[in-house]
Scaffold this motif. Structure first.
Motif, PDB file in Angstrom:
ATOM      1  N   LYS A 204     -33.116  -6.349  20.857  1.00  0.00           N
ATOM      2  CA  LYS A 204     -32.594  -5.353  21.796  1.00  0.00           C
ATOM      3  C   LYS A 204     -32.665  -5.871  23.236  1.00  0.00           C
ATOM      4  O   LYS A 204     -31.685  -5.788  23.989  1.00  0.00           O
ATOM      5  CB  LYS A 204     -33.392  -4.059  21.665  1.00  0.00           C
ATOM      6  N   SER A 205     -33.806  -6.442  23.608  1.00  0.00           N
ATOM      7  CA  SER A 205     -33.972  -6.937  24.978  1.00  0.00           C
ATOM      8  C   SER A 205     -33.000  -8.071  25.289  1.00  0.00           C
ATOM      9  O   SER A 205     -32.387  -8.105  26.356  1.00  0.00           O
ATOM     10  CB  SER A 205     -35.416  -7.428  25.176  1.00  0.00           C
ATOM     11  N   GLY A 206     -32.849  -8.995  24.343  1.00  0.00           N
ATOM     12  CA  GLY A 206     -31.971 -10.139  24.583  1.00  0.00           C
ATOM     13  C   GLY A 206     -30.505  -9.769  24.652  1.00  0.00           C
ATOM     14  O   GLY A 206     -29.801 -10.147  25.601  1.00  0.00           O
ATOM     15  N   LEU A 207     -30.028  -9.029  23.657  1.00  0.00           N
ATOM     16  CA  LEU A 207     -28.597  -8.706  23.625  1.00  0.00           C
ATOM     17  C   LEU A 207     -28.196  -7.746  24.739  1.00  0.00           C
ATOM     18  O   LEU A 207     -27.112  -7.896  25.327  1.00  0.00           O
ATOM     19  CB  LEU A 207     -28.233  -8.118  22.256  1.00  0.00           C
ATOM     20  N   GLU A 208     -29.051  -6.785  25.062  1.00  0.00           N
ATOM     21  CA  GLU A 208     -28.715  -5.879  26.166  1.00  0.00           C
ATOM     22  C   GLU A 208     -28.659  -6.623  27.487  1.00  0.00           C
ATOM     23  O   GLU A 208     -27.810  -6.336  28.349  1.00  0.00           O
ATOM     24  CB  GLU A 208     -29.737  -4.744  26.241  1.00  0.00           C
ATOM     25  N   GLY A 209     -29.528  -7.608  27.677  1.00  0.00           N
ATOM     26  CA  GLY A 209     -29.486  -8.410  28.896  1.00  0.00           C
ATOM     27  C   GLY A 209     -28.194  -9.197  29.012  1.00  0.00           C
ATOM     28  O   GLY A 209     -27.586  -9.261  30.085  1.00  0.00           O
ATOM     29  N   LEU A 210     -27.760  -9.801  27.905  1.00  0.00           N
ATOM     30  CA  LEU A 210     -26.505 -10.562  27.916  1.00  0.00           C
ATOM     31  C   LEU A 210     -25.312  -9.645  28.178  1.00  0.00           C
ATOM     32  O   LEU A 210     -24.381 -10.006  28.913  1.00  0.00           O
ATOM     33  CB  LEU A 210     -26.327 -11.301  26.588  1.00  0.00           C
ATOM     34  N   GLU A 211     -25.350  -8.458  27.587  1.00  0.00           N
ATOM     35  CA  GLU A 211     -24.239  -7.522  27.778  1.00  0.00           C
ATOM     36  C   GLU A 211     -24.171  -7.011  29.205  1.00  0.00           C
ATOM     37  O   GLU A 211     -23.075  -6.833  29.762  1.00  0.00           O
ATOM     38  CB  GLU A 211     -24.379  -6.369  26.781  1.00  0.00           C
ATOM     39  N   ARG A 212     -25.319  -6.809  29.841  1.00  0.00           N
ATOM     40  CA  ARG A 212     -25.314  -6.389  31.245  1.00  0.00           C
ATOM     41  C   ARG A 212     -24.711  -7.470  32.134  1.00  0.00           C
ATOM     42  O   ARG A 212     -24.067  -7.173  33.149  1.00  0.00           O
ATOM     43  CB  ARG A 212     -26.735  -6.069  31.716  1.00  0.00           C
ATOM     44  N   GLN A 213     -24.916  -8.718  31.753  1.00  0.00           N
ATOM     45  CA  GLN A 213     -24.335  -9.831  32.514  1.00  0.00           C
ATOM     46  C   GLN A 213     -22.850  -9.997  32.233  1.00  0.00           C
ATOM     47  O   GLN A 213     -22.156 -10.708  32.966  1.00  0.00           O
ATOM     48  CB  GLN A 213     -25.038 -11.146  32.151  1.00  0.00           C
ATOM     49  N   GLY A 214     -22.359  -9.385  31.172  1.00  0.00           N
ATOM     50  CA  GLY A 214     -20.987  -9.611  30.751  1.00  0.00           C
ATOM     51  C   GLY A 214     -20.799 -10.987  30.150  1.00  0.00           C
ATOM     52  O   GLY A 214     -19.698 -11.552  30.191  1.00  0.00           O
ATOM     53  N   ARG A 215     -21.872 -11.510  29.584  1.00  0.00           N
ATOM     54  CA  ARG A 215     -21.847 -12.879  29.050  1.00  0.00           C
ATOM     55  C   ARG A 215     -21.375 -12.860  27.596  1.00  0.00           C
ATOM     56  O   ARG A 215     -21.847 -12.062  26.775  1.00  0.00           O
ATOM     57  CB  ARG A 215     -23.240 -13.485  29.133  1.00  0.00           C
ATOM     58  N   ALA A 216     -20.459 -13.735  27.278  1.00  0.00           N
ATOM     59  CA  ALA A 216     -19.958 -13.829  25.901  1.00  0.00           C
ATOM     60  C   ALA A 216     -21.020 -14.475  25.013  1.00  0.00           C
ATOM     61  O   ALA A 216     -21.599 -15.502  25.364  1.00  0.00           O
ATOM     62  CB  ALA A 216     -18.680 -14.655  25.868  1.00  0.00           C
ATOM     63  N   TYR A 217     -21.267 -13.870  23.860  1.00  0.00           N
ATOM     64  CA  TYR A 217     -22.234 -14.434  22.927  1.00  0.00           C
ATOM     65  C   TYR A 217     -21.790 -14.139  21.501  1.00  0.00           C
ATOM     66  O   TYR A 217     -20.931 -13.296  21.255  1.00  0.00           O
ATOM     67  CB  TYR A 217     -23.631 -13.851  23.167  1.00  0.00           C
ATOM     68  N   ARG A 218     -22.387 -14.850  20.570  1.00  0.00           N
ATOM     69  CA  ARG A 218     -22.164 -14.588  19.154  1.00  0.00           C
ATOM     70  C   ARG A 218     -23.494 -14.718  18.438  1.00  0.00           C
ATOM     71  O   ARG A 218     -24.359 -15.519  18.840  1.00  0.00           O
ATOM     72  CB  ARG A 218     -21.139 -15.550  18.550  1.00  0.00           C
TER      73      ARG A 218
END
Length: 294
Positions: A204-218
């Motif tokens: 939760k902490s990792g993916l929410e942080g990436l989403e707040r940045q608008g960073r593309a991830y898989r």
């Protein structure tokens, strides 16, 4: 002529043997000193006397670590047996004040990183208590507590909301983005990430942080076990949010130049079933004390 008298072989001091085993298992004189409640200098003196008595070196020391020699490995194998025999023998004469069973649950990372030493020490101080361990994710463990199928559980939780699950926080650790030393996974777009199951605080902490940045991830790797996360990192398939204490060897904190979002702390909490028995309360007190020492 009469054959010359032979002096009897010296007897190993079990207290010294316990210190030796503590050093071998922790890889550190300082950590062992905390375990056996002695000063580091006293621990060093014990090992010096042990090596003098045996006429062999049992440890190879350098500035970073302590390793067993071949003679030390032999001593460790037999030393553990001697300490176990001593514990079993004394328990036959000294009646334990608490006896019974404890059903303990823990996530695999806590079971791997914390429980071996903690449960060994508990067995030494409470020989009349049998501990049976269930390793599972935090969500199922919480349900097992509620259903009274286990007595005590360690769970990962958000320190700010631990009370909502009636979890007593025992330890707080910082999460960091972890990657292979010299690897390239952190440079890829979309960012390959290794995560746990839904509901995991680390995920939760990792993916929410990436989403707040608008960073593309898989999600490149999915595992419910910390060994799986390490495998993904070591294969340079992904990066993962891990506790800072899990950084070791080739697993390092990702280079700050990549600009990954800061991660919060997470907590290890403890939950007890209602109407906990005396053995369960004793185990809970022991875990509190062990985590407090860290």
């Amino acid at each position: 002529m009469n054959a010359p008298l032979r002096h009897p072989l010296p007897l190993l001091d079990l207290d010294v043997l316990r210190t030796f085993v503590a050093i071998a298992e922790s890889g550190s004189f300082a950590a062992a000193a905390e375990t056996v409640f002695r000063t580091p200098s006293a621990v060093s003196m014990q090992i010096k006397k042990l090596e003098e008595m045996l006429g062999r070196a049992v440890f190879i020391r350098d500035s970073r670590s302590v390793k067993l020699t071949r003679d030390g490995e032999v001593l460790l194998e037999h030393g553990r047996r001697l300490l176990a025999l001593n514990r079993d023998l004394v328990a036959k004469f000294v009646a334990p004040d608490i006896a019974g069973e404890v059903r303990l649950g823990a996530p695999d990372d806590a079971a791997e990183r914390f429980l071996p030493v903690m449960l060994r020490r508990f067995a030494e101080s409470h020989p009349g208590v049998t501990v049976n361990v269930v390793v599972a994710n935090s969500g199922p463990l919480i349900e097992l507590i509620r259903q009274k199928q286990i007595d005590l559980a360690l769970v990962t939780c958000d320190p700010a909301h631990a009370g909502s699950e009636n979890a007593e926080v025992l330890l707080r650790e910082k999460l960091v983005w972890s990657a292979l030393k010299g690897g390239i996974a952190a440079e890829k777009t979309p960012l390959p990430v290794s995560v746990w199951e839904e509901g995991c605080i680390w995920r939760k902490s990792g993916l929410e942080g990436l989403e707040r940045q608008g960073r593309a991830y898989r999600i490149a790797f999915h595992s419910a076990y910390i060994s799986g996360q390490r495998a993904a990192i070591l294969a340079d398939l992904a990066i993962a949010p891990l506790p800072v204490t899990c950084l070791t060897g080739q697993i390092v904190e990702a280079d700050p130049r990549h600009g990954f979002p800061a991660l919060p702390e997470y907590a290890i909490g403890m939950m007890l079933a209602d109407n906990a028995s005396a053995p369960v309360q004793a185990a809970a007190d022991h875990l509190r004390a062990c985590f407090k020492e860290r």
